[in-house]
Design a protein around this motif. Structure first.
Motif, short mmCIF file in Angstrom:
data_model
loop_
_atom_site.label_atom_id
_atom_site.label_comp_id
_atom_site.label_asym_id
_atom_site.label_seq_id
_atom_site.Cartn_x
_atom_site.Cartn_y
_atom_site.Cartn_z
N PRO A 75 59.37 -24.25 85.81
CA PRO A 75 57.94 -24.51 85.68
C PRO A 75 57.44 -24.29 84.25
N GLY A 76 56.66 -25.24 83.77
CA GLY A 76 56.00 -25.08 82.47
C GLY A 76 56.84 -25.45 81.27
N VAL A 77 58.10 -25.89 81.47
CA VAL A 77 58.94 -26.23 80.31
C VAL A 77 58.62 -27.64 79.83
N SER A 78 58.46 -27.78 78.52
CA SER A 78 58.12 -29.07 77.91
C SER A 78 59.19 -30.12 78.21
N GLU A 79 58.72 -31.33 78.46
CA GLU A 79 59.69 -32.40 78.71
C GLU A 79 60.37 -32.88 77.44
N ARG A 80 60.02 -32.24 76.31
CA ARG A 80 60.79 -32.51 75.09
C ARG A 80 62.21 -31.99 75.23
N VAL A 81 62.41 -30.99 76.10
CA VAL A 81 63.77 -30.52 76.36
C VAL A 81 64.45 -31.61 77.19
N GLN A 82 65.61 -32.03 76.68
CA GLN A 82 66.24 -33.22 77.24
C GLN A 82 67.21 -32.85 78.36
N ILE A 83 66.94 -33.33 79.55
CA ILE A 83 67.87 -33.09 80.66
C ILE A 83 69.18 -33.82 80.35
N GLY A 84 70.30 -33.10 80.48
CA GLY A 84 71.60 -33.68 80.15
C GLY A 84 72.01 -33.44 78.71
N GLY A 85 71.05 -33.02 77.87
CA GLY A 85 71.35 -32.79 76.45
C GLY A 85 72.18 -31.53 76.24
N PRO A 135 65.77 -19.02 78.54
CA PRO A 135 64.40 -19.31 78.12
C PRO A 135 64.40 -20.57 77.24
N ALA A 136 63.48 -21.49 77.52
CA ALA A 136 63.53 -22.80 76.85
C ALA A 136 63.41 -22.68 75.33
#
Ligand code: NAD
Ligand code: ZN
Length: 349
Positions: A75-85, A135-136
């Motif tokens: 919850p609350g993590v920016s979608e700038r973090v790339q899933i699969g990256g 932590p993101a």
């Protein structure tokens, strides 16, 4: 999922089934690609007892030096973090609200004494498992770099980087000398960082001949660990001594070598946690030698370490272990049989 768990003080870790973790607010779920086995883990399970400085209460999953692929955002993590990256994970975890944490220096969190753990793999579950939570804001993008090869950057890269960076004023200028004692996971990368960031002559020593040979290949002048070691180090400096000594072992004899090799006004930087002590009084040490200890590093410094890696200035040598052989990695590390850094791969790529 399978995990390497530190179960009890004084006990070799075990391979255990544990529940797959769920990312909390501000965290991601990481599928672990590589988890480095650090010599500090041996202190954790072999040396420390309840209440010792540095001791972290078991049980928890080991592995404080990790990289992998982001699988899920909490919850609350920016979608700038790339899933699969592919990302490297900074390990230390502070309170996030004091002035040190806000600056990314979670190692020196002002509220550390009130926190339940030091870091992932140090009190909190770490990366020697198929999954971990991170932590993101601890994620550093690796781009195309192989996260198994890059995993050691999170500790074996960051710790010497911080020590060297703090020592730069002592090494700036011509005719400077740095000494690196202990050329394992940290020390080998320490030599590479010294060569890339300073013009100093790097003198390196280890009891193992192959470790010295690797440091020579990276541009160091090496000295073996014989009786007249300090004399030979001094000779290489024209008698003056070294401007900075990095002790990547921290045993009584290595600390004695570091201190006896110092130039007047130099910096002796203790990194190894072997617990060695050294006598300090007016006549026992070179005048105005500054003695310090450095612990790990900061989030911004880890970004810089990744930049150096991408530029080919840091080249970790990795010995890869399948998850089935994770305990063998620790056995080899304890026996001094690892060349470079042992990295466990909990997931096939
Ligand atoms: P490692 O086992 O990979 O390497 C240790 C090296 O030291 C080996 O090459 C070994 O041959 C050499 N060595 C041992 N005794 C020696 C002696 N008497 N003289 C010369 N060389 C000797 O260990 P590592 O993972 O690189 O960790 C090094 C130390 O740093 C450990 O004490 C570890 O716990 C500590 N550490 C500290 C920090 C920190 O933040 N300060 C972070 C990580 C690790
Ligand atoms: Zn470590």
């Amino acid at each position: 999922m399978r995990a390497v768990v530190f179960e009890n003080y004084g006990e070799f870790p075990s391979m255990t089934e544990v529940a797959k973790p769920e990312p909390g607010p501000g965290e991601v779920l990481m599928r672990v690609a590589g988890a480095g086995a650090c010599h500090s883990d041996i202190s954790i399970y072999r040396v420390f007892e309840e209440g010792d400085p540095g001791a972290q209460r078991p049980p928890f999953v080991l592995g404080h030096e990790n990289a992998g692929w982001v699988e899920e955002l909490g919850p609350g993590v920016s979608e700038r973090v790339q899933i699969g990256g592919a990302y490297l994970a900074y390990g230390p975890i502070g309170c996030l609200h004091c002035r040190q944490c806000v600056a990314g220096v979670e190692t020196y969190c002002e509220n550390a004494s009130t926190l339940p753990y030091l870091a992932v793999g140090l009190g909190r579950d770490g990366g020697m498992a198929e999954y971990m939570t991170v932590p993101a804001h601890h994620l550093i993008p690796l781009g195309d770099a192989d996260p198994v090869a890059a995993a050691p950057l999170a500790d074996a890269g960051l710790t010497p980087y911080h020590a060297v960076k703090e020592s730069l004023p002592y090494l700036a200028g011509g005719g400077r000398y740095a000494l690196a004692i202990g050329l394992g996971g940290l020390g080998r990368i320490g030599v590479q960082i010294l060569k890339a960031l300073t013009g100093a002559t790097v003198i390196a020593t280890d009891v193992k001949e192959e470790a010295r040979a690797r440091a020579e290949a990276d541009g160091a002048v090496t000295v073996d660990a014989g009786e007249d070691q300090v004399e030979r180090i001094r000779e290489l400096t024209g008698g003056r001594g070294v401007d900075v000594a990095f002790d990547f072992v921290g045993a009584k004899p290595t600390l004695a070598t570091a201190m006896a090799s110092m130039a007047q006004g130099g910096r002796c930087n203790l990194v190894g946690i072997a617990g060695g002590t050294h006598e300090f009084s007016f006549f026992t040490n070179p005048y105005e030698t500054y003695v310090t200890n450095t612990y790990w590093g900061s989030v911004p410094e880890l970004w810089e370490v990744v930049d150096m890696y991408k530029a080919g200035q840091i080249r970790p040598e990795v010995e890869r272990f399948a998850m089935d052989d994770a305990l063998e990695a620790y056995r080899k590390l304890e026996a001094g049989e690892v060349s470079g850094r042992a990295v466990v791969m909990p997931n096939p790529s």
